[in-house]
Structure formats: C-alpha cells, structure tokens
Design a protein around this motif. Sequence first.
Motif, PDB file in Angstrom:
ATOM      1  N   PRO A  96       0.757  -1.297   0.025  1.00 56.83           N
ATOM      2  CA  PRO A  96       0.080   0.065   0.066  1.00 56.83           C
ATOM      3  C   PRO A  96       0.851   1.156   0.037  1.00 56.83           C
ATOM      4  N   VAL A  97       0.570   2.083  -0.783  1.00 58.73           N
ATOM      5  CA  VAL A  97       1.507   3.392  -0.738  1.00 58.73           C
ATOM      6  C   VAL A  97       0.414   4.423  -0.865  1.00 58.73           C
ATOM      7  N   TYR A  98       1.068   5.609  -0.651  1.00 62.16           N
ATOM      8  CA  TYR A  98       0.438   7.180  -0.734  1.00 62.16           C
ATOM      9  C   TYR A  98       1.091   8.003  -1.578  1.00 62.16           C
ATOM     10  N   PRO A  99       0.449   8.199  -2.646  1.00 66.58           N
ATOM     11  CA  PRO A  99       0.980   9.135  -3.588  1.00 66.58           C
ATOM     12  C   PRO A  99       1.500  10.524  -3.081  1.00 66.58           C
ATOM     13  N   ILE A 100       2.515  11.064  -3.289  1.00 66.48           N
ATOM     14  CA  ILE A 100       3.087  12.431  -2.961  1.00 66.48           C
ATOM     15  C   ILE A 100       3.492  13.183  -4.311  1.00 66.48           C
ATOM     16  N   ILE A 101       4.236  12.623  -4.918  1.00 60.60           N
ATOM     17  CA  ILE A 101       4.688  13.225  -6.376  1.00 60.60           C
ATOM     18  C   ILE A 101       4.333  12.125  -7.486  1.00 60.60           C
ATOM     19  N   ALA A 102       3.741  12.514  -8.415  1.00 59.66           N
ATOM     20  CA  ALA A 102       3.401  11.500  -9.528  1.00 59.66           C
ATOM     21  C   ALA A 102       3.392  12.207 -10.883  1.00 59.66           C
ATOM     22  N   ASN A 103       3.040  11.433 -12.048  1.00 56.08           N
ATOM     23  CA  ASN A 103       2.774  12.060 -13.233  1.00 56.08           C
ATOM     24  C   ASN A 103       3.976  13.149 -13.687  1.00 56.08           C
ATOM     25  N   LYS A 104       5.264  12.448 -13.320  1.00 55.65           N
ATOM     26  CA  LYS A 104       6.513  13.184 -13.806  1.00 55.65           C
ATOM     27  C   LYS A 104       6.734  14.508 -13.339  1.00 55.65           C
ATOM     28  N   GLY A 105       6.501  14.678 -11.838  1.00 51.21           N
ATOM     29  CA  GLY A 105       6.739  15.812 -11.168  1.00 51.21           C
ATOM     30  C   GLY A 105       5.881  16.643 -10.685  1.00 51.21           C
ATOM     31  N   CYS A 106       4.456  16.153 -10.757  1.00 52.93           N
ATOM     32  CA  CYS A 106       3.359  16.957 -10.234  1.00 52.93           C
ATOM     33  C   CYS A 106       3.198  16.514  -8.611  1.00 52.93           C
ATOM     34  N   LEU A 107       3.194  17.546  -7.896  1.00 49.70           N
ATOM     35  CA  LEU A 107       3.288  17.187  -6.442  1.00 49.70           C
ATOM     36  C   LEU A 107       1.670  17.158  -6.138  1.00 49.70           C
ATOM     37  N   VAL A 108       1.104  16.025  -6.444  1.00 52.81           N
ATOM     38  CA  VAL A 108      -0.342  15.748  -6.290  1.00 52.81           C
ATOM     39  C   VAL A 108      -0.797  15.624  -4.913  1.00 52.81           C
ATOM     40  N   ASP A 109      -0.037  15.679  -3.855  1.00 52.17           N
ATOM     41  CA  ASP A 109      -0.377  16.021  -2.613  1.00 52.17           C
ATOM     42  C   ASP A 109      -0.707  17.301  -2.130  1.00 52.17           C
ATOM     43  N   SER A 110      -0.553  18.267  -2.838  1.00 51.34           N
ATOM     44  CA  SER A 110      -0.715  19.828  -2.648  1.00 51.34           C
ATOM     45  C   SER A 110      -2.070  19.931  -3.236  1.00 51.34           C
ATOM     46  N   ARG A 111      -2.665  19.214  -3.981  1.00 52.01           N
ATOM     47  CA  ARG A 111      -4.330  19.182  -4.297  1.00 52.01           C
ATOM     48  C   ARG A 111      -5.036  19.086  -3.305  1.00 52.01           C
ATOM     49  N   MET A 112      -4.725  18.524  -2.137  1.00 56.29           N
ATOM     50  CA  MET A 112      -5.612  18.285  -0.989  1.00 56.29           C
ATOM     51  C   MET A 112      -4.996  18.563   0.320  1.00 56.29           C
ATOM     52  N   SER A 113      -3.834  19.320   0.225  1.00 57.80           N
ATOM     53  CA  SER A 113      -3.138  19.754   1.394  1.00 57.80           C
ATOM     54  C   SER A 113      -2.357  21.042   1.323  1.00 57.80           C
ATOM     55  N   GLY A 114      -1.531  21.515   2.116  1.00 56.46           N
ATOM     56  CA  GLY A 114      -0.779  22.620   2.015  1.00 56.46           C
ATOM     57  C   GLY A 114       0.576  22.324   1.670  1.00 56.46           C
ATOM     58  N   SER A 115       0.883  21.206   0.944  1.00 52.03           N
ATOM     59  CA  SER A 115       2.252  20.687   0.568  1.00 52.03           C
ATOM     60  C   SER A 115       2.522  21.609  -0.494  1.00 52.03           C
ATOM     61  N   LYS A 116       3.865  21.966  -0.604  1.00 45.45           N
ATOM     62  CA  LYS A 116       4.498  22.764  -1.667  1.00 45.45           C
ATOM     63  C   LYS A 116       5.813  22.743  -1.866  1.00 45.45           C
ATOM     64  N   PHE A 117       6.346  22.961  -2.859  1.00 45.65           N
ATOM     65  CA  PHE A 117       7.834  23.260  -3.197  1.00 45.65           C
ATOM     66  C   PHE A 117       8.203  24.457  -2.703  1.00 45.65           C
ATOM     67  N   GLU A 118       9.360  24.775  -2.007  1.00 45.82           N
ATOM     68  CA  GLU A 118       9.703  25.969  -1.483  1.00 45.82           C
ATOM     69  C   GLU A 118      10.573  26.799  -2.859  1.00 45.82           C
ATOM     70  N   PRO A 119      10.552  28.023  -2.807  1.00 44.92           N
ATOM     71  CA  PRO A 119      11.529  28.628  -3.691  1.00 44.92           C
ATOM     72  C   PRO A 119      12.802  28.275  -3.945  1.00 44.92           C
ATOM     73  N   ARG A 120      13.282  27.866  -5.143  1.00 48.30           N
ATOM     74  CA  ARG A 120      14.806  27.241  -5.229  1.00 48.30           C
ATOM     75  C   ARG A 120      15.919  28.169  -5.081  1.00 48.30           C
ATOM     76  N   GLN A 121      16.735  27.754  -4.178  1.00 47.99           N
ATOM     77  CA  GLN A 121      17.716  28.276  -3.710  1.00 47.99           C
ATOM     78  C   GLN A 121      19.159  28.057  -4.660  1.00 47.99           C
ATOM     79  N   LYS A 122      19.015  26.984  -5.212  1.00 47.56           N
ATOM     80  CA  LYS A 122      20.275  26.414  -6.055  1.00 47.56           C
ATOM     81  C   LYS A 122      19.588  25.426  -7.008  1.00 47.56           C
ATOM     82  N   SER A 123      20.090  25.463  -8.274  1.00 46.67           N
ATOM     83  CA  SER A 123      19.648  24.458  -9.035  1.00 46.67           C
ATOM     84  C   SER A 123      19.828  23.094  -8.998  1.00 46.67           C
ATOM     85  N   SER A 124      20.798  22.862  -7.917  1.00 48.77           N
ATOM     86  CA  SER A 124      21.092  21.535  -7.635  1.00 48.77           C
ATOM     87  C   SER A 124      20.500  21.035  -6.466  1.00 48.77           C
ATOM     88  N   GLU A 125      19.488  21.684  -5.904  1.00 47.88           N
ATOM     89  CA  GLU A 125      18.637  21.437  -4.758  1.00 47.88           C
ATOM     90  C   GLU A 125      17.274  21.690  -5.008  1.00 47.88           C
TER      91      GLU A 125
END
Length: 318
Positions: A194-223
Amino acid sequence: MMAFFWQRAVVLSLAAAMLVYADMKLDCSPDTVTVVWTEGRSQADLSLFRLGSCFPTSFSATQAVFRVDFNDCNFRRLVTGDYLMYSNDLTYGSSSDSQSLAFTHPVVCAFARPKDWYPMIYDPVFSTHGVGHLVFHIALMNDDFSGPAESTTFALGSFIPIMASVSQKTHQPLLLLLEECVAATTPELQPESPVYPIIANKGCLVDSRMSGSKFEPRQKSSELQLSLQAFRFGLGQEVFIHCKLVAWDPNGLDSTKKACHYVKEHGWELLDNYAYSTLCDCCDSDCKSRRTRNIESGTRGVAQKAVLGPLTITDETS
C-alpha cells in the motif's frame, strides 16, 4: 585546471564615467567564482547589485561580494574551441531615490576544456555527459532548511521539511527534480505494498491538491526543497518515502521533466518559471513526452532512486 578571465571595460555607455570610481576583482575556480566590487561613490547603495539572479553574499558601504557556484545565479555555459566558458552579468539597479544610474558589467570565467568533456550533440558510452560523478542526497531538515532535522516524529498536519540535492562537482550544470515520490510502511517497495502518492505524473506534487504541501522557492539549481504536510497514511507506524530523483538539463524542461505544485485559487504552477506553467496542465491527466529517447538513455540527465526514513506521524488529538 587553469582559469583565466576577461574584463571588458563597460558594456553600456552610461557606465563609462561611473566605472572610473569603481574596481572589480574576479577569482575563478573550477566550481565557483568570487566577485568583489569596490565602489568609490558614497551615494551608491551596494545592496542593489545582482550577479545574474543572485543577491550579494555580503556587502558594506564600499564593497559588494559574491561567492557563488556556477550552477547558481543563471550562469551561461559556452563551449568554444578548446575552452569552457561561464558568463554572467553584474548589474546595478538604482532605486528611485538614488542619484546613481543603473548599469551592467560582464563577468566571464574561461577554463581549458577537459579532454573527456563532450558537448551534448555527441553520445559517448557512459551514463552521463560532462565531467565528474553525480551524488544524490535526500534528507529530513529542520523548519528553515538550515540543517538536519532534530526529530523524525511529526504531528499530523505539521510540515515535514525535505531537501533533495545532487552533488555535481565538475559536471555540467543540471537541475534537480523529483519525478516521483510515494510513502509506504516498508523500506522496500513490493507490487502489493500500500502506498500514498506524494509526487506523481512526472513531477506533479499531487499531495498539494488536498493539503498545504508545496515546493519552496529554489535556492540552488542542484537542490529542491519540499514542505510536505504530514498525512494520515501510516499514522503511528514507521513510514518510508520512496523517491525517484532526476538531474536534468535545465534547458530541456517539458511536461515530463518539471516541478509543479497546486496553488489554491491559481491552479498548477511550475516552480522554476511561472510563465511556463502550461507544462503543468497535464498534472490532472497524463503527462507524456513526445521525445522518442528518454532519460534512461543518458542523453540529457540521470536518475537515481532513494529512500527517506523511517519517520513517524502522530495524531496528538487522539
């Protein structure tokens, strides 16, 4: 590797008189550059200097200092003849109440091209292009992402700070992406797990659809920094987060190589450039690539699977 650089006097005629009162020192190393701008005009506000997209690392009344990686600040890479060149613009944007005029000055570092460096039009027989070995990392962080987390227990609804990164050394600059992440209660994924999808569909943060999850502003291209809102899946159990990390050519983003999150009242947004958020339009359907060659061919990047955990999510109200 020996480095040398050129400093052209001025690229804008308005700057000619101003640079008489200023001095720029440039120190190029294989991975980083240090730029020190010394200003002789008392009315200049040195906090207004930018190196590409970067703010000064430090500044005083007379100096603006930048100590940055070539992977950051939107440096441009150019291979010409026997040289590998990194270029950027040092800009001064005067404020409305300043008597100083805005201007731009070039910053260029050039290196002898490594013998085993190949431009991307070739297809040499190794897994990645460029020089050096890529090392991927993923970790739980403290609230401001300044260091590792002090605890692996999180209250339901709180945020789990996660940072993924790739150590590129002398490799050509690449952009770090999370292509897929799922939560499971086992350190190894099985077909029946059993799994809980967090990021799917080639880079979509699907969990952000139903929660406050988010990517933070990028500080470095390597992070890549992710604030993941703690979920009910595996509540009270050990939880492992399984991810596929991708280091990719920053000029090769498309609907299958992206970082998208859902912003309430705005919809899907592309982390790295809001203007190209149409790349995220497929997040509610199926994100497919038109390319016939994919990432496993090693033509534009490299992928690595990683497991984060265990961590525990608790419900403090029960």
